[in-house]
Enzyme design. Structure first.
Site, PDB file in Angstrom:
ATOM      1  N   ARG A  78       0.858  -1.186   0.000  1.00 45.96           N
ATOM      2  CA  ARG A  78       0.000   0.000   0.000  1.00 45.96           C
ATOM      3  C   ARG A  78       0.891   1.231   0.000  1.00 45.96           C
ATOM      4  O   ARG A  78       2.100   1.150   0.161  1.00 45.96           O
ATOM      5  CB  ARG A  78      -1.015   0.023   1.153  1.00 45.96           C
ATOM      6  CG  ARG A  78      -0.634  -0.525   2.494  1.00 45.96           C
ATOM      7  CD  ARG A  78       0.484   0.166   3.184  1.00 45.96           C
ATOM      8  NE  ARG A  78       0.235   1.596   3.353  1.00 45.96           N
ATOM      9  CZ  ARG A  78       1.165   2.482   3.616  1.00 45.96           C
ATOM     10  NH1 ARG A  78       2.444   2.103   3.747  1.00 45.96           N
ATOM     11  NH2 ARG A  78       0.889   3.760   3.747  1.00 45.96           N
ATOM     12  N   GLY A  79       0.244   2.386  -0.165  1.00 45.74           N
ATOM     13  CA  GLY A  79       0.970   3.634  -0.326  1.00 45.74           C
ATOM     14  C   GLY A  79       0.966   3.976  -1.802  1.00 45.74           C
ATOM     15  O   GLY A  79       1.336   3.151  -2.631  1.00 45.74           O
ATOM     16  N   ARG A 132      -7.584  -0.278  -6.516  1.00 44.14           N
ATOM     17  CA  ARG A 132      -7.653   0.861  -5.602  1.00 44.14           C
ATOM     18  C   ARG A 132      -7.990   2.098  -6.438  1.00 44.14           C
ATOM     19  O   ARG A 132      -7.164   2.568  -7.213  1.00 44.14           O
ATOM     20  CB  ARG A 132      -6.304   1.108  -4.886  1.00 44.14           C
ATOM     21  CG  ARG A 132      -5.680  -0.050  -4.153  1.00 44.14           C
ATOM     22  CD  ARG A 132      -6.201  -0.355  -2.759  1.00 44.14           C
ATOM     23  NE  ARG A 132      -6.608   0.700  -1.882  1.00 44.14           N
ATOM     24  CZ  ARG A 132      -5.852   1.253  -0.920  1.00 44.14           C
ATOM     25  NH1 ARG A 132      -4.593   0.865  -0.755  1.00 44.14           N
ATOM     26  NH2 ARG A 132      -6.326   2.179  -0.120  1.00 44.14           N
ATOM     27  N   GLN A 169      -1.810   2.287  10.095  1.00 42.11           N
ATOM     28  CA  GLN A 169      -0.547   2.393   9.354  1.00 42.11           C
ATOM     29  C   GLN A 169       0.476   3.254  10.099  1.00 42.11           C
ATOM     30  O   GLN A 169       1.677   3.062   9.936  1.00 42.11           O
ATOM     31  CB  GLN A 169      -0.792   2.996   7.962  1.00 42.11           C
ATOM     32  CG  GLN A 169      -1.560   2.100   7.004  1.00 42.11           C
ATOM     33  CD  GLN A 169      -3.054   2.361   7.046  1.00 42.11           C
ATOM     34  OE1 GLN A 169      -3.578   2.895   8.029  1.00 42.11           O
ATOM     35  NE2 GLN A 169      -3.741   1.979   5.993  1.00 42.11           N
ATOM     36  N   ASP A 200      -2.491  10.782  -2.118  1.00 45.13           N
ATOM     37  CA  ASP A 200      -2.745   9.772  -3.143  1.00 45.13           C
ATOM     38  C   ASP A 200      -3.147  10.379  -4.474  1.00 45.13           C
ATOM     39  O   ASP A 200      -3.068   9.734  -5.509  1.00 45.13           O
ATOM     40  CB  ASP A 200      -3.834   8.804  -2.665  1.00 45.13           C
ATOM     41  CG  ASP A 200      -3.364   7.997  -1.471  1.00 45.13           C
ATOM     42  OD1 ASP A 200      -3.285   8.562  -0.363  1.00 45.13           O
ATOM     43  OD2 ASP A 200      -3.030   6.817  -1.645  1.00 45.13           O
TER      44      ASP A 200
END
Lengths: 345, 345
Positions: B45-46, B88, B194, B235
């Site tokens: 993720r990220g 995503r 996170q 993001d």
């Protein structure tokens, strides 16, 4: 309805809120030390509820004293009073309940038996008054809730936080009972998740529609226009209207201001502490790191990290649209009104 | 240093971030579908990291195709592109990485072997560029961090969120490397923690001092004057400077504004999406209820409750003091500057 706390056959019966919603466990405290431990470890929590718990604990102290001699009995009560008051430093209601009991004892003329009897009656009266106060808070506050409103609440200021009915949840209960079509957004309230565990449980039991969110989602829903007002409880109100409540309340108040949403707090008058001028003087309890680094026994952070865990924050009065009390709704400017309200008691 | 993602002997090796910090587990993906599953389930993720993961997944798709015929191979790539892009929806970097790979393939003249070779080289270049970009972001951003500063960050925009070094944590790393005495406040970042799991782990590994807090504590520490600036990743950045990031970022930005604290976002230029005018057009991924109602397998709410779980929120540009990119620091007004920056590439 499950009682948060009650006098039961010579002991103080509390529902263990740490086990909710998974299990319904009761603890029968035989000594004031057991009640103190229950308060310290949050088996019983919520400003009004720990006020009642403290009062009942003093009954246990008086009954548990091996002496009938007045001075010695008073010494036991004073010792218990000090130990109980130290368990949670932020909420004023605990101190208020303890003081009321001790003052009764100090002012009494009777013998030990009569004193024990009078203390029991007084503690039951405090519990009963608390529930009645909550119902009045609820009725006053319901007037602020429009039909169709979506309400955000933080932590648990419900029947579990009081002797029954609740303060912030009392307002919500009253609005719901009055037939208003409301929806509640429930902040989960880290670290101890009183919202997810307790408020969600109470609302589910009552059949009041709600949505559970994490604390950091409230801003998102306010921006979307999904939240119309905020109501929370409070553990202590200073003379200027500043209010201490569960950590995160201050953030919710800022979010409400930024989105033009009214922010209300709901509390019995015993929450007002005229001995302090502002919220800066309220002692903020710092709790242990494990509450942050573990959840339900599961470790959620690396070992040996530095953690901060203030249990409360103070919302300055300028963010508060109104304080909903059993004596009516108090609006800004708070300073004079709070003082005169207290005098009028 | 542990690599978040790398090409390893014909497979895509990712560190399983769901297991951190408790366990260090690697997943060797042999197919693009395995990478897609890893992205969907947040093993990787990220925003920048999933851009790299998506690119490498297309290499797996090309190598896994049973055909060497050009049209058939392109069809496989397009199918994989669509499946990966859907995992995503919020981060632009995933789409950007996938598009870059597909465009390379579309523009190539060579045979299947050459195409597979070129795609692999391109994906490795994307990963390498990402780390270099992060270092440039870090260097630019470090100039905004005063000596002695206390910095709040939300979620994880560290080396785990990128091919290495990190964006927001890149700024923090650079400031620390430059000898500045800094302290970091780490929001735990519910629901998936996170901050507590990944950012705390990275900072601990690096020996950068930090304090872990729950998301609802940031306001408290800002009011105390303990936080001097905020830096987070993002993001997707719209043409007007609105920025989507992990849920709760918007709240942090409002808190920063209320306390007069600068709020910065850090991201590579590939995060800027000029195809959308404002953050209102950014699709916000809604994730499953269990992420809120359970933590590490432990249930924290009553069963069968309604839950909302938006994974991101949008911080309007008016709250953002600067966007720290690899091409320098962009300050408001963002609209013209973002457009001209992109044209200048």
């Amino acid at each position: 309805m499950i009682r948060t706390i009650e006098w039961h056959d010579g002991s103080v019966r509390i529902i263990d809120q740490r086990e909710l919603p998974g299990k319904t466990v009761f603890i029968d405290c035989q000594t004031y030390q057991q009640v103190a431990e229950g308060i310290r470890t949050l088996a019983v929590r919520g400003a009004p509820a720990i006020g009642v718990a403290g009062a009942m604990a003093l009954v246990l102290a008086a009954r548990g004293a091996v002496t009938d001699e007045r001075e010695a009995l008073m010494a036991v009560l004073k010792k218990a009073h000090a130990e109980l008051a130290a368990t949670r430093p932020t909420a004023v209601n605990l101190k208020w309940g303890l003081d009321r009991m001790l003052n009764l004892a100090l002012g009494m003329k009777g013998d030990a038996g009569e004193m024990r009897e009078a203390l029991l009656s007084e503690s039951l009266r405090i519990a009963q008054e608390d529930e009645e106060l909550c119902r009045r808070i609820g009725n006053h506050g319901a007037a602020l809730v429009p039909d169709g409103a979506s309400i955000l609440t933080h932590c648990n200021a419900g029947s579990l936080a009081t002797a029954g009915y609740g303060t912030a949840l009392g307002v919500i209960r009253s609005a719901h009972s009055a037939g208003k079509r409301i929806h509640v957004f429930v902040d989960e309230t880290r670290p101890l998740l009183q919202g997810a565990r307790l408020t969600a449980w109470e609302l589910k039991e009552e059949g009041i529609p709600f949505t559970l969110i994490t604390d950091n989602m409230a801003g998102y829903f306010m921006k979307k226009g999904d939240i119309h007002l905020v109501v929370t409880g409070t553990d202590r109100i200073a003379a200027n209207g500043d209010a201490a409540n569960k950590i995160g309340t201050y953030t919710v108040a800022i979010l409400a201001k930024e989105h033009g949403i009214p922010f209300y707090i709901a509390a019995p008058y015993s929450t007002i502490d005229l001995s302090i001028n502002s919220g800066d003087q309220i002692c903020i309890e710092e709790r242990c790191a494990e509450e942050v680094t573990t959840i339900g026994g599961v470790r959620v952070a690396p070992g040996d990290v530095r953690v901060a865990n203030p249990a409360f924050d103070v919302t300055p009065h300028r963010y508060i649209h109104a304080i909903i009390t059993d004596m009516g709704i108090i609006r800004p400017p708070f300073s004079e009104k709070l003082a005169s309200t207290l005098v009028a008691q």
